[in-house]
Design a protein around this motif. Sequence first.
Motif, short mmCIF file in Angstrom:
data_model
loop_
_atom_site.label_atom_id
_atom_site.label_comp_id
_atom_site.label_asym_id
_atom_site.label_seq_id
_atom_site.Cartn_x
_atom_site.Cartn_y
_atom_site.Cartn_z
N GLY A 121 62.14 -43.32 51.70
CA GLY A 121 62.69 -44.07 52.86
C GLY A 121 61.57 -44.75 53.30
O GLY A 121 60.51 -44.83 52.85
N GLY A 122 61.98 -45.76 54.44
CA GLY A 122 60.97 -46.65 54.79
C GLY A 122 59.61 -46.14 55.36
O GLY A 122 58.76 -46.59 55.36
N GLY A 123 59.64 -44.79 55.72
CA GLY A 123 58.39 -44.15 56.52
C GLY A 123 57.29 -44.09 55.08
O GLY A 123 56.16 -43.97 55.71
N ILE A 124 57.65 -44.01 53.93
CA ILE A 124 56.56 -43.87 53.17
C ILE A 124 55.63 -45.00 52.99
O ILE A 124 54.60 -45.15 52.13
N GLY A 166 62.49 -41.76 58.04
CA GLY A 166 62.74 -42.62 58.70
C GLY A 166 62.84 -42.63 60.13
O GLY A 166 62.15 -41.57 60.86
N THR A 167 63.80 -42.92 61.07
CA THR A 167 63.98 -42.73 62.51
C THR A 167 64.25 -41.43 62.64
O THR A 167 63.37 -40.80 63.65
N VAL A 205 61.37 -46.69 48.63
CA VAL A 205 61.69 -47.17 49.79
C VAL A 205 62.97 -47.18 50.28
O VAL A 205 63.54 -46.55 51.40
N GLU A 206 63.77 -47.80 49.33
CA GLU A 206 65.17 -47.93 49.78
C GLU A 206 66.19 -46.85 49.16
O GLU A 206 67.14 -47.24 48.27
#
Length: 490
Positions: free
Chosen positions: A408-411, A261-262, A433-434
Amino acid sequence: MKALAFDLGAGSGRAIVGEWTKDDRLVLTETHRFANEPVRAGRRLHWDILRLYHEVKLGLAASARAADGPIDSIGIDSWAVDFGLLDRNGDLLGNPVHYRDSRTDGLMEAAWQIVPKEEMFSRTGLQFLPFNTLYQLWAMKREKSPLLEAADKLLMIPDLLRYFLTGQTFGEYTNASTTQFLNASTRRWDTELLERFGLPSGILPEVAQPATVIGTLRASVREELGIPGIPVVAVGEHDTASAVAGVPAADGKPFAYLICGTWSLLGTETAVPVLGADAMRFNFTNEGGLGGTYRLLKNIMGLWLIQECKRLWDRQGVRRSYGEWAELAAREKPFLAFVDPDDDSFLAPAGMPAAIRAFCRKTGQPEPETEAQVMRVVTDSLALKARYVLERLERLTGIAYGGLHMVGGGIQNEALCQSTANAIGRPVWAGPVEASAIGNLAAQFMANGRLSDLAEARRWIAASIDIREYEPQNKNEWEDAYGRFVRYVV
């Protein structure tokens, strides 16, 4: 059975209803999404905490409308280290300050003159980051902040939002473990450590373990929103703790994860904290996890580099989606140059692309000229940094991991997933993702007895989601690139 997870990140938040279906699977429904934008007021960068609370209430109302049947519980997770202060009447003393604010600049090294670095690590097991809660509080002390003098209670961000909902003041364990004043071995506040900095220990709340029901919605919230008294659960309130709980490692074997993520967090679970000299030298951390576990991990300044590049280019009128930027970067020649994502120059630069080019120039590498080249340099460097950290994790644990779970979102950046598999020379298993929201929901189902423990939760999660496997490619090229990359790691 339905549970509601609020998952708050550094840039956005979402409300997600998780339903336990009749065939024992998890179905997610996003009911509300909102921005989380910091606000600069004078010399300080703040979180807009009352706006976030307003969005939580909007999410509650939207979820109650959308759910077919009652919501059985609520849980909140967020980022770590930041906090709010309450006075003796229970009123909030000012907006919480953002961890990227400059008030802690230089304080970490100064703190080691009071409590040596080695002693601090042996007590808290926490990695050294300049914005840890300890240094934020000490900055207030040094500035003679009237807010600190008036404080009766310190609550981390999810604790504070939960307090607004319930009136209960507890400090959830996983988030408390990120402050650098929770003892890693006893899992209790290290009041003696605080006192050596002249900081008040009486403001610390009672520590609550995750997967514990804390209270129910206040009458005022129920009346305002027209909803019943729903139980509120202390989940793994540090979003990383929830994300690790959401890793679908169903076979019960030791595993390595990368929460993308971030921030990117790469680590594993352990039964005891790892407090030796190597762990401190590698700047790993021992944070609290669910089920009595520890999260032995290291922070990597992850998608922040990509997000900040995109934000600047958006402002300049070069607007593309993250997916479009990933596709353009994938077409560029690899290994033009490398950056260390954790270099201090990337923490809060005026312009991220310029900071990336400056790093390359300073280290005698070719500078990326186009936006796509900048993105390719970042993608290659994030993948290679994952290998660098994974190798040090294996030295600390003595375990050779068969692959890496990425969540996570980065995938959603498939090129990054493939590059990471290439860099580590092992499979990457991507999904979900979530992960933070799913781990949040799992803790709620553990609290109400639907799940017995973390192992059962992971089997249930694995049966409910799709996992994509990435096999490593171009081994020789990536081996050569890694040999070059390590020269630039701080």
